[in-house]
Enzyme design. Sequence first.
Site, PDB file in Angstrom:
ATOM      1  N   GLU A 262      89.978  12.010   8.973  1.00 35.84           N
ATOM      2  CA  GLU A 262      88.651  11.587   9.440  1.00 35.84           C
ATOM      3  C   GLU A 262      87.652  12.675   9.088  1.00 35.84           C
ATOM      4  O   GLU A 262      87.943  13.872   9.235  1.00 35.84           O
ATOM      5  CB  GLU A 262      88.587  11.408  10.972  1.00 35.84           C
TER       6      GLU A 262
ATOM      7  N   ASN B  90      91.401  15.788  11.270  1.00 32.16           N
ATOM      8  CA  ASN B  90      90.139  15.125  11.579  1.00 32.16           C
ATOM      9  C   ASN B  90      89.129  16.224  11.835  1.00 32.16           C
ATOM     10  O   ASN B  90      89.269  16.998  12.788  1.00 32.16           O
ATOM     11  CB  ASN B  90      90.268  14.253  12.830  1.00 32.16           C
TER      12      ASN B  90
ATOM     13  N   HIS C  94      96.027   5.087  18.817  1.00 31.58           N
ATOM     14  CA  HIS C  94      94.649   5.602  18.776  1.00 31.58           C
ATOM     15  C   HIS C  94      93.993   5.222  20.110  1.00 31.58           C
ATOM     16  O   HIS C  94      93.009   4.502  20.162  1.00 31.58           O
ATOM     17  CB  HIS C  94      93.904   5.027  17.568  1.00 31.58           C
TER      18      HIS C  94
ATOM     19  N   GLU D  21      94.563  12.356  17.400  1.00 31.02           N
ATOM     20  CA  GLU D  21      93.829  13.320  18.234  1.00 31.02           C
ATOM     21  C   GLU D  21      94.339  13.399  19.667  1.00 31.02           C
ATOM     22  O   GLU D  21      93.598  13.109  20.621  1.00 31.02           O
ATOM     23  CB  GLU D  21      92.335  12.970  18.239  1.00 31.02           C
TER      24      GLU D  21
ATOM     25  N   ARG E 194      93.085   3.766   6.391  1.00 31.33           N
ATOM     26  CA  ARG E 194      93.693   4.198   7.650  1.00 31.33           C
ATOM     27  C   ARG E 194      93.152   3.317   8.767  1.00 31.33           C
ATOM     28  O   ARG E 194      91.938   3.242   8.970  1.00 31.33           O
ATOM     29  CB  ARG E 194      93.370   5.675   7.915  1.00 31.33           C
TER      30      ARG E 194
ATOM     31  N   TYR F  96      85.022  17.358  12.194  1.00 31.39           N
ATOM     32  CA  TYR F  96      83.622  16.987  12.362  1.00 31.39           C
ATOM     33  C   TYR F  96      82.705  18.210  12.406  1.00 31.39           C
ATOM     34  O   TYR F  96      81.655  18.214  11.788  1.00 31.39           O
ATOM     35  CB  TYR F  96      83.442  16.140  13.638  1.00 31.39           C
TER      36      TYR F  96
HETATM   37  O1  IFM Z   1      85.234   7.415  16.666  1.00 33.38           O
HETATM   38  C1  IFM Z   1      85.986   8.572  16.793  1.00 33.38           C
HETATM   39  C2  IFM Z   1      87.438   8.314  16.459  1.00 33.38           C
HETATM   40  O2  IFM Z   1      87.973   7.290  17.259  1.00 33.38           O
HETATM   41  C3  IFM Z   1      88.260   9.549  16.685  1.00 33.38           C
HETATM   42  N1  IFM Z   1      87.690  10.683  16.002  1.00 33.38           N
HETATM   43  C4  IFM Z   1      86.278  10.913  16.134  1.00 33.38           C
HETATM   44  C5  IFM Z   1      85.484   9.649  15.871  1.00 33.38           C
HETATM   45  C6  IFM Z   1      83.982   9.917  16.049  1.00 33.38           C
HETATM   46  O3  IFM Z   1      83.720  10.320  17.349  1.00 33.38           O
END
Ligand code: IFM
Length: 445
Positions: free
Chosen positions: A354, A293, A122, A167, A78, A295
């Site tokens: 992500e 995505n 992006h 995002e 990606r 985290y």
């Molecule tokens: O680096 C970023 C990415 O560009 C978008 N999602 C989160 C990542 C980590 O912060």
Amino acid sequence: MPDRFDLPAGFRWGVATAAYQIEGAVDEDGRGPSVWDTFCARPGAVRDGHTGAVACDHYHRWPEDIALMKDLGLDGYRFSLAWPRVQPTGTGPANPAGLAFYDRLVDALLAAGITPLPTLFHWDLPQALEDRGGWLNRDTAHRFADYAALAADRLGDRVPAWITLNEPFVHTVFGYALGIHAPGRALMFEALPAAHHQLLAHGLAATLLHDRGLDVLLSNNLTPVHPATPTPADLAAAHAYDTLHNRLFTDPVLLGRYPDLTPLGVPDDIYGAVHPGDLDLIHTPGLDGLGVNFYNPTRVAAPTDPALPFDLVDIPDVPHTTFGWPVVPEALTTLLLHLRDTYGTALPPLTITENGCSTPEPLDDPARITYLATHLDALATATTQGIDVRGYYTWSLLDNFEWAEGYHQRFGLVHVDFETQRRTPRASYAWYRRLIVAHRAPHAR
Ligand code: IFM
């Protein structure tokens, strides 16, 4: 009998990057300036004055980077196209040299046995479009559709699936509401027309990509939201945050309607941005995949400032990454199950587009291995409960330009020495390669 850590046969292993974070070469071959070039030049905007002008120099070193991907045994990569490389001012004909770069990249990926998965946007909007209002201007959605058509017409014969946006929550809130990312506007809730126009751009592009027989995904940054306490005030704050972070960017696409925006104090027509028929354009019943995505989860309390609907508070008693983000792998299972509960049959197949963490270690990175392993186990747990997850793209292949943090947060399976551009695979790189061969979640604990 498959056990809880097996993954489906066609499950894709990948890595993810983005153009401004790795390419560099911002003045080469006709690329126009982007909002991030402008933002980085603003004193104090990015830590230590770092910029993406060189980044990982991927624009010149892509053969070496694809060799690293091939050695990893990846199924998919990606990456994002830099809109100002393809259309330097965001309008008009394509820049031939810009498209030629992505043409070479796609051919080399295919030759390495890796399926390209490009993202069209992006966050690196052509500055010329920002000068006309950026995503606050409805016309930007139509300009995006033109750009998407140029890219698809050039690469669509070899690229089967496309991600429209990355995002939109983060781009809207960090870029237009809080001003801590480009374009650096601090409009608070009056930033939300930028969200609507990005969603409109997604809808317009999805239609033309589908018309060309291509698959379409949207990558949203999603987070399970938990109230700090069960008090009504914290519950209301958590509901407001969930509306803003998750539902505002997913409901219109999957359900064809916005969530009730009352908890945010935002009018239903988002300050006049929503025109009749827009939601029909944004609604994408045939979306081929939702990119997730992920985290960390988010803990929310009642606001201390009455002008705001919520406060974000830390999650205690869990590890934190060097970025300070809480590590709660089981929250990924929670999120995936919650998506099914919320959207039911409207939920398309999922792809983790992500997931990863920043770590302090130069080369030995046990914290990254633990993070990835436990999140993959959480993903596998969700698949055993019937959630259709088609792939996992870890963020990121390389250490890269981490936006307002500059080069201070390192997310790479591969360490980059930004003085020499030397790439050195970390321990996590060898670990991920073994995992791809085994084709199962690691059963880390
Ligand atoms: O680096 C970023 C990415 O560009 C978008 N999602 C989160 C990542 C980590 O912060």
